[in-house]
Design an enzyme around this catalytic site. Structure first.
Site, PDB file in Angstrom:
ATOM      1  N   ARG A  79       0.873  -1.176   0.000  1.00  0.00           N
ATOM      2  CA  ARG A  79       0.000   0.000   0.000  1.00  0.00           C
ATOM      3  C   ARG A  79       0.912   1.229   0.000  1.00  0.00           C
ATOM      4  NH1 ARG A  79      -3.474  -2.622  -1.634  1.00  0.00           N
ATOM      5  NH2 ARG A  79      -5.519  -3.107  -0.767  1.00  0.00           N
ATOM      6  N   HIS A 131      -1.121   0.463  -9.710  1.00  0.00           N
ATOM      7  CA  HIS A 131      -1.866  -0.537  -8.924  1.00  0.00           C
ATOM      8  C   HIS A 131      -2.395  -1.653  -9.833  1.00  0.00           C
ATOM      9  CE1 HIS A 131      -3.888  -0.903  -4.773  1.00  0.00           C
ATOM     10  NE2 HIS A 131      -3.794  -2.095  -5.315  1.00  0.00           N
ATOM     11  N   GLU A 153      -2.809   7.800  -4.315  1.00  0.00           N
ATOM     12  CA  GLU A 153      -3.171   7.226  -5.617  1.00  0.00           C
ATOM     13  C   GLU A 153      -4.631   7.400  -5.985  1.00  0.00           C
ATOM     14  OE1 GLU A 153      -2.065   3.032  -4.907  1.00  0.00           O
ATOM     15  OE2 GLU A 153      -4.172   2.537  -5.130  1.00  0.00           O
ATOM     16  N   ASP A 211       4.049   0.072  -7.146  1.00  0.00           N
ATOM     17  CA  ASP A 211       2.763  -0.225  -7.793  1.00  0.00           C
ATOM     18  C   ASP A 211       1.637   0.509  -7.066  1.00  0.00           C
ATOM     19  OD1 ASP A 211       1.093  -1.685  -9.683  1.00  0.00           O
ATOM     20  OD2 ASP A 211       0.346  -2.759  -7.928  1.00  0.00           O
TER      21      ASP A 211
HETATM   22  P1  NAI Z   1      -1.523 -11.620   4.403  1.00  0.00           P
HETATM   23  O1  NAI Z   1      -2.488 -11.201   5.465  1.00  0.00           O
HETATM   24  O2  NAI Z   1      -1.539 -13.039   3.926  1.00  0.00           O
HETATM   25  O3  NAI Z   1      -0.027 -11.292   4.881  1.00  0.00           O
HETATM   26  C1  NAI Z   1       0.344 -10.093   5.477  1.00  0.00           C
HETATM   27  C2  NAI Z   1       1.498 -10.393   6.413  1.00  0.00           C
HETATM   28  O4  NAI Z   1       1.983  -9.125   6.906  1.00  0.00           O
HETATM   29  C3  NAI Z   1       1.101 -11.226   7.613  1.00  0.00           C
HETATM   30  O5  NAI Z   1       1.968 -12.331   7.746  1.00  0.00           O
HETATM   31  C4  NAI Z   1       1.241 -10.248   8.784  1.00  0.00           C
HETATM   32  O6  NAI Z   1       1.614 -10.902  10.001  1.00  0.00           O
HETATM   33  C5  NAI Z   1       2.322  -9.331   8.271  1.00  0.00           C
HETATM   34  N1  NAI Z   1       2.425  -8.072   8.995  1.00  0.00           N
HETATM   35  C6  NAI Z   1       1.433  -7.347   9.564  1.00  0.00           C
HETATM   36  N2  NAI Z   1       1.956  -6.272  10.193  1.00  0.00           N
HETATM   37  C7  NAI Z   1       3.306  -6.333  10.007  1.00  0.00           C
HETATM   38  C8  NAI Z   1       4.389  -5.520  10.418  1.00  0.00           C
HETATM   39  N3  NAI Z   1       4.189  -4.436  11.180  1.00  0.00           N
HETATM   40  N4  NAI Z   1       5.636  -5.888  10.058  1.00  0.00           N
HETATM   41  C9  NAI Z   1       5.846  -6.991   9.307  1.00  0.00           C
HETATM   42  N5  NAI Z   1       4.855  -7.812   8.899  1.00  0.00           N
HETATM   43  C10 NAI Z   1       3.603  -7.483   9.240  1.00  0.00           C
HETATM   44  O7  NAI Z   1      -1.758 -10.609   3.206  1.00  0.00           O
HETATM   45  P2  NAI Z   1      -1.386 -10.798   1.665  1.00  0.00           P
HETATM   46  O8  NAI Z   1      -2.516 -11.439   0.959  1.00  0.00           O
HETATM   47  O9  NAI Z   1      -0.038 -11.391   1.555  1.00  0.00           O
HETATM   48  O10 NAI Z   1      -1.347  -9.271   1.168  1.00  0.00           O
HETATM   49  C11 NAI Z   1      -0.401  -8.344   1.677  1.00  0.00           C
HETATM   50  C12 NAI Z   1      -0.783  -6.950   1.244  1.00  0.00           C
HETATM   51  O11 NAI Z   1      -0.606  -6.801  -0.167  1.00  0.00           O
HETATM   52  C13 NAI Z   1      -2.275  -6.588   1.446  1.00  0.00           C
HETATM   53  O12 NAI Z   1      -2.536  -6.152   2.763  1.00  0.00           O
HETATM   54  C14 NAI Z   1      -2.484  -5.479   0.451  1.00  0.00           C
HETATM   55  O13 NAI Z   1      -2.248  -4.233   1.068  1.00  0.00           O
HETATM   56  C15 NAI Z   1      -1.418  -5.735  -0.615  1.00  0.00           C
HETATM   57  N6  NAI Z   1      -2.016  -6.103  -1.893  1.00  0.00           N
HETATM   58  C16 NAI Z   1      -1.682  -5.361  -3.003  1.00  0.00           C
HETATM   59  C17 NAI Z   1      -2.229  -5.657  -4.232  1.00  0.00           C
HETATM   60  C18 NAI Z   1      -1.854  -4.890  -5.470  1.00  0.00           C
HETATM   61  O14 NAI Z   1      -2.516  -5.066  -6.516  1.00  0.00           O
HETATM   62  N7  NAI Z   1      -0.820  -4.064  -5.455  1.00  0.00           N
HETATM   63  C19 NAI Z   1      -3.226  -6.723  -4.380  1.00  0.00           C
HETATM   64  C20 NAI Z   1      -3.453  -7.485  -3.163  1.00  0.00           C
HETATM   65  C21 NAI Z   1      -2.880  -7.152  -1.974  1.00  0.00           C
END
Ligand code: NAI
Length: 328
Positions: free
Chosen positions: A234, A295, A263, A258
């Site tokens: 994000r 994005h 944005e 991205d």
């Molecule tokens: P997920 O929930 O499977 O993994 C997120 C990980 O981040 C978890 O293991 C969590 O413990 C960790 N985390 C939380 N706070 C943290 C911190 N302070 N320091 C280090 N790690 C921390 O989520 P997923 O599916 O892997 O997605 C991650 C992010 O990717 C989403 O939250 C979203 O913002 C972004 N995303 C971007 C997209 C795009 O098109 N650019 C599309 C989909 C998701």
């Protein structure tokens, strides 16, 4: 269920229509982004379906409730754009798509990293203009380099696996250890320990109050000079003016984004005939070593089908059972 689909594009309509095989749902596809000025378009609907840059704040929620809307279906994983506390106090059910294609995002992060490191964005234009000069296109082998993955959930774990395949050493930053990532031989460290060792840092954690501006001015002295930073998480995970400073000082050797903190005023829309007034964004576009996509990391056939199928399933569950496994 009658659902108003905000920020809708032709591809949303295409995939939602494909997924709605049994015609169980009635969709109103609206190009408008949901905010205080467009919320009245949700009148006569039981649900709204929203995307990453729709505004679901207190004022919007109050209007939605007044119109009798009961459900908010996010067609994305993140929900930082929803005032959850207020939504719950008004009795909304909120559902999301926790995973559609984590591969889509992880692969895009890798694509950006490779393009940035080998200057493909510059090479493409040079060759089209008949310029085959190599000066300025020098990259480095990723093999043997150290890559820090911040957030080792679904996307971060796939990114780490791909980078391990390149022969990189993986450092992981997360409060929860992912056994799949540990199996790659990754070492879990604090961000402060990992940054000074890393040629590449990629951000895959959600945006929360704790992760806002995770990479800011204070982190610049910890970065290995010339490192490459990739953000497909994000926009607000990084403090963009601080990154500009890091680029100017040569601490950040390349930046792939991205996502961008501001944005919602730019992305997903054609502004090519307008004057873009966001000076921070425009400054970023002047660096030869900054690569920005709008994005699009999620934007694959598989991901769009997954988003549509899960969103329709979420709406069906809410309609039939009043509860949904993908509730936020
Ligand atoms: P997920 O929930 O499977 O993994 C997120 C990980 O981040 C978890 O293991 C969590 O413990 C960790 N985390 C939380 N706070 C943290 C911190 N302070 N320091 C280090 N790690 C921390 O989520 P997923 O599916 O892997 O997605 C991650 C992010 O990717 C989403 O939250 C979203 O913002 C972004 N995303 C971007 C997209 C795009 O098109 N650019 C599309 C989909 C998701």
């Amino acid at each position: 269920m009658r659902t108003a689909v905000f920020s809708s594009k032709s591809y949303d309509e295409e995939f939602f229509t494909l997924a709605n095989v049994d015609q169980a749902h009635e969709f109103t596809f609206l190009a408008a982004r949901l905010d205080e000025t467009t919320v009245d378009l949700a009148r006569d609907h039981q649900a709204v379906c929203v995307f990453v840059n729709d505004v679901v704040n207190r004022a919007v929620l109050d209007r939605l409730a007044a119109h009798g809307v009961k459900h908010i279906a996010l067609r994305c994983a993140g929900y930082n754009n929803v005032d959850l506390k207020h939504a719950k106090s008004l009795g909304f059910s909120i559902v999301r798509v926790p995973a559609y294609s984590p591969h889509a995002v992880a692969e895009h992060a890798v694509a950006m990293l490779l393009a940035l490191n080998r200057h493909l964005h510059k090479a493409y234009n040079r060759v089209r203009e008949g310029n085959f000069e190599l000066r300025g296109l020098l990259g480095f082998d990723l093999h043997g380099k150290t890559v820090t993955v911040v957030g080792t959930g679904k996307i971060g774990a796939i990114f780490a696996t791909i980078m391990r395949g390149f022969g990189c050493r993986i450092l992981a930053v997360d409060m929860y250890r992912n056994p799949d990532v540990e199996k790659l031989g990754a070492t879990y460290l604090s961000l402060e320990e990992a940054l000074p060792q890393s040629e590449v840092v990629s951000l895959h954690c959600p945006l929360t109050p704790e992760t806002r501006h995770l990479i800011d001015e204070d982190k610049l002295p910890l970065l290995k000079p010339g490192m490459l930073l990739v953000n497909t998480g994000r926009g607000a995970l990084v403090d963009t003016p601080a990154l500009i400073e890091g680029l100017k000082r040569g601490i950040i050797g390349g930046l792939a984004l991205d996502v961008y903190e501001e944005e919602e005023k730019l992305f997903f829309t054609d502004h090519s005939g307008e004057v873009i007034t966001d000076d921070v964004f425009m400054r970023l576009t002047t660096f030869p070593n900054v690569l920005i996509t709008g994005h699009q990391a999620f934007f694959t056939h598989e991901a769009l089908m997954g988003i549509a199928t899960t969103t329709l399933g979420n709406l069906t569950a809410l309609e039939r059972d009043g509860v949904c496994a993908n509730a936020v």
